[in-house]
Write an enzyme that holds these catalytic residues in place. Structure first.
Site, PDB file in Angstrom:
ATOM      1  N   THR A   8      46.508   9.298  -0.988  1.00 32.17           N
ATOM      2  CA  THR A   8      45.054   9.917  -0.791  1.00 32.17           C
ATOM      3  C   THR A   8      43.975   9.030  -0.085  1.00 32.17           C
ATOM      4  O   THR A   8      44.087   7.712  -1.353  1.00 32.17           O
ATOM      5  CB  THR A   8      45.041  10.883  -1.923  1.00 32.17           C
ATOM      6  OG1 THR A   8      43.469  11.762  -1.534  1.00 32.17           O
ATOM      7  CG2 THR A   8      44.045  10.875  -3.209  1.00 32.17           C
ATOM      8  N   ASN A   9      43.067   9.311   0.086  1.00 32.03           N
ATOM      9  CA  ASN A   9      41.908   9.171   0.262  1.00 32.03           C
ATOM     10  C   ASN A   9      40.753  10.223  -0.133  1.00 32.03           C
ATOM     11  O   ASN A   9      39.897   9.029   0.888  1.00 32.03           O
ATOM     12  CB  ASN A   9      42.120   8.287   2.045  1.00 32.03           C
ATOM     13  CG  ASN A   9      42.900   6.749   2.548  1.00 32.03           C
ATOM     14  OD1 ASN A   9      43.064   6.198   1.536  1.00 32.03           O
ATOM     15  ND2 ASN A   9      43.712   7.466   3.793  1.00 32.03           N
ATOM     16  N   ASP A  69      49.224  17.508  -0.438  1.00 35.97           N
ATOM     17  CA  ASP A  69      48.440  18.510   1.100  1.00 35.97           C
ATOM     18  C   ASP A  69      47.416  19.789   0.749  1.00 35.97           C
ATOM     19  O   ASP A  69      48.757  20.763  -0.038  1.00 35.97           O
ATOM     20  CB  ASP A  69      49.807  18.582   1.825  1.00 35.97           C
ATOM     21  CG  ASP A  69      48.562  18.766   3.177  1.00 35.97           C
ATOM     22  OD1 ASP A  69      47.945  18.538   3.660  1.00 35.97           O
ATOM     23  OD2 ASP A  69      48.258  19.996   4.381  1.00 35.97           O
ATOM     24  N   ASP A 152      35.118  24.246  -2.177  1.00 35.83           N
ATOM     25  CA  ASP A 152      34.061  24.583  -3.097  1.00 35.83           C
ATOM     26  C   ASP A 152      33.083  25.083  -3.253  1.00 35.83           C
ATOM     27  O   ASP A 152      32.998  26.397  -3.968  1.00 35.83           O
ATOM     28  CB  ASP A 152      34.126  23.573  -4.227  1.00 35.83           C
ATOM     29  CG  ASP A 152      35.434  23.550  -4.750  1.00 35.83           C
ATOM     30  OD1 ASP A 152      36.746  23.533  -4.741  1.00 35.83           O
ATOM     31  OD2 ASP A 152      35.739  21.785  -5.034  1.00 35.83           O
ATOM     32  N   LYS A 172      37.757  23.384 -13.457  1.00 36.58           N
ATOM     33  CA  LYS A 172      38.159  23.500 -12.177  1.00 36.58           C
ATOM     34  C   LYS A 172      39.772  22.983 -12.108  1.00 36.58           C
ATOM     35  O   LYS A 172      41.158  23.672 -12.304  1.00 36.58           O
ATOM     36  CB  LYS A 172      37.850  22.952 -10.946  1.00 36.58           C
ATOM     37  CG  LYS A 172      38.173  22.915  -9.584  1.00 36.58           C
ATOM     38  CD  LYS A 172      37.926  22.032  -8.301  1.00 36.58           C
ATOM     39  CE  LYS A 172      38.397  22.360  -7.529  1.00 36.58           C
ATOM     40  NZ  LYS A 172      38.395  21.123  -6.391  1.00 36.58           N
ATOM     41  N   HIS A 177      44.538  24.991  -8.373  1.00 35.09           N
ATOM     42  CA  HIS A 177      45.438  25.122  -7.033  1.00 35.09           C
ATOM     43  C   HIS A 177      46.349  23.125  -7.322  1.00 35.09           C
ATOM     44  O   HIS A 177      47.152  23.343  -8.101  1.00 35.09           O
ATOM     45  CB  HIS A 177      45.509  24.643  -5.563  1.00 35.09           C
ATOM     46  CG  HIS A 177      44.440  24.733  -5.827  1.00 35.09           C
ATOM     47  ND1 HIS A 177      42.610  24.656  -5.777  1.00 35.09           N
ATOM     48  CD2 HIS A 177      43.601  23.199  -4.578  1.00 35.09           C
ATOM     49  CE1 HIS A 177      41.883  24.136  -5.276  1.00 35.09           C
ATOM     50  NE2 HIS A 177      42.449  23.020  -4.413  1.00 35.09           N
TER      51      HIS A 177
END
Ligand code: ITT
Length: 219
Positions: A8-9, A69, A152, A172, A177
């Site tokens: 990830t970036n 993703d 969010d 959170k 998810h």
């Protein structure tokens, strides 16, 4: 400490996943491996994109790695923005513009049900495993809160009177998810001993390469 690359970036994601996986794991980024270009995400599914990103890192580094993703799936919009969540309003991953467009598209809409869904693809010792996590809730009428990122400020999970942006990272992570998908990943990674797995072959991965999924069997 064990090392694994997280493809990830997105610094927010990195912070969340680092906290969720704990100190046993050192998370490397693509940049740590000399990969500075944007990793392609051209699939029309979350699973396909996660796999594409993980395969990209694996083919470049040969290291164990995973990618996620995430999409926000809004009932009244037929599941949109879904796999297009990052580029909903513009091509620039502009969180504020995406959120504003979402609220505009839901103006006057009564059904505000939505869910975040995360797919994670792990490549470990050359074998792919997939994990998933979801959280359901509603899209609020206006943004609230400064924490988190992306959508969010307008997502209020079921059972709470605050948006994700009004929660601490720990709060959170515990219900989100990504938190749920990462918990599955962490359980898989921390299991000792040989894993009973069923291997099934899939032909239609990115670039039409053969992809081998390992499906962990319940003991
Ligand atoms: P990488 O591909 O570099 O990991 P990204 O920002 O593109 O980062 P995703 O494709 O997974 O991340 O997510 C698509 C979009 O969905 C992202 O740009 C955010 O707008 C939104 N999103 C993802 N996770 C989120 C979360 O936990 N809370 C709010 N919005 C989120």
């Amino acid at each position: 400490m064990r090392k694994i690359v997280f493809a990830t970036n997105n610094q927010h994601k990195l912070d969340e996943v680092r906290a969720a996986l704990g100190e046993e794991w050192t998370l490397l980024t693509p940049r740590d491996c000399g990969i500075t270009e944007e990793i392609p995400e051209t699939s029309d599914t979350l699973e396909g994109n996660a796999l594409q990103k993980a395969q990209y890192i694996y083919s470049r580094t040969g290291l164990d790695c995973f990618a996620d993703d995430t999409g926000l799936e809004v009932e009244a919009l037929g599941g949109a923005p879904g796999v297009h969540s990052a580029r909903y309003a513009t091509d620039d991953h502009d969180f504020a513009a995406n959120t504003a467009l979402l609220l505009r598209n839901l103006e006057g809409v009564v059904n505000r049900r939505a869910r975040f869904r995360t797919a994670i693809a792990l490549i470990m010792n050359g074998v792919v495993s997939m994990f998933e996590g979801c959280v359901s809730g509603v899209i609020t009428e206006a943004p609230s809160g400064e924490g988190g990122f992306g959508y969010d400020p307008v997502f209020r999970p079921d059972g709470f009177d605050r948006t994700f942006a009004q929660m601490s990272r720990e709060e959170k992570n515990a219900i989100s998810h990504r938190g749920r998908a990462v918990a599955e990943l962490a359980r898989f990674l921390s299991d000792d001993g040989p894993q009973p797995v069923a291997i099934r072959e899939v032909q239609n991965g990115p670039d039409n390469k053969k992809i081998f999924f390992s499906v962990k069997m319940k003991r």
